[in-house]
Design an enzyme around this catalytic site. Structure first.
Site, PDB file in Angstrom:
ATOM      1  N   THR A   1       0.842  -1.187   0.000  1.00  0.00           N
ATOM      2  CA  THR A   1       0.000   0.000   0.000  1.00  0.00           C
ATOM      3  C   THR A   1       0.880   1.239   0.000  1.00  0.00           C
ATOM      4  OG1 THR A   1      -0.105  -0.039   2.405  1.00  0.00           O
ATOM      5  CG2 THR A   1      -1.882  -1.160   1.213  1.00  0.00           C
ATOM      6  N   TYR A   2       0.252   2.384  -0.084  1.00  0.00           N
ATOM      7  CA  TYR A   2       0.996   3.632  -0.209  1.00  0.00           C
ATOM      8  C   TYR A   2       1.998   3.796   0.932  1.00  0.00           C
ATOM      9  CZ  TYR A   2       1.997   8.444  -1.399  1.00  0.00           C
ATOM     10  OH  TYR A   2       2.637   9.594  -1.776  1.00  0.00           O
ATOM     11  N   PRO A   3       3.292   3.957   0.620  1.00  0.00           N
ATOM     12  CA  PRO A   3       4.320   3.939   1.657  1.00  0.00           C
ATOM     13  C   PRO A   3       4.443   5.221   2.473  1.00  0.00           C
ATOM     14  CG  PRO A   3       5.332   4.284  -0.479  1.00  0.00           C
ATOM     15  CD  PRO A   3       3.861   4.036  -0.722  1.00  0.00           C
ATOM     16  N   ARG A   4       3.784   6.278   2.091  1.00  0.00           N
ATOM     17  CA  ARG A   4       3.992   7.536   2.798  1.00  0.00           C
ATOM     18  C   ARG A   4       2.892   7.847   3.801  1.00  0.00           C
ATOM     19  NH1 ARG A   4       7.062  11.359  -1.531  1.00  0.00           N
ATOM     20  NH2 ARG A   4       8.150   9.668  -2.523  1.00  0.00           N
TER      21      ARG A   4
END
Length: 91
Positions: free
Chosen positions: A48-51
């Protein structure tokens, strides 16, 4: 020797900072290297989105989890782990 079975809750999901710390500790990767790898895996739809700063799965996604786990059953290297999952309410 004493053997004892214990039940342990799974760890929380990684946020970017936690992922970077763990990658540095275990793999000696810099924060920038970890971000680059995580971004690449995200673009390939492996993570999933890493940030995100969140360590929790939003309630809107809970209905998708059983479908994702069933998809993992098709992957040979995941079959053993998936077979040990207790179906029901995931946390």
């Amino acid at each position: 020797v004493t053997t004892k079975n214990v039940t342990e809750q799974p760890p929380l999901l990684f946020d970017l900072t936690g992922l970077q710390k763990e990658a540095n500790k275990k793999l000696n990767l810099s924060a920038e290297e970890t971000l680059t790898i995580a971004q690449s895996l995200y673009e390939k739809k492996f993570i999933t989105y890493p940030r995100t700063g969140s360590k929790y799965i939003h309630e809107d996604l809970w209905t998708e989890i059983p479908h994702l786990i069933r998809a993992l059953q098709e992957k040979e290297d995941c079959k053993q782990a998936v077979s040990q999952i207790k179906w029901g309410h995931f946390n």
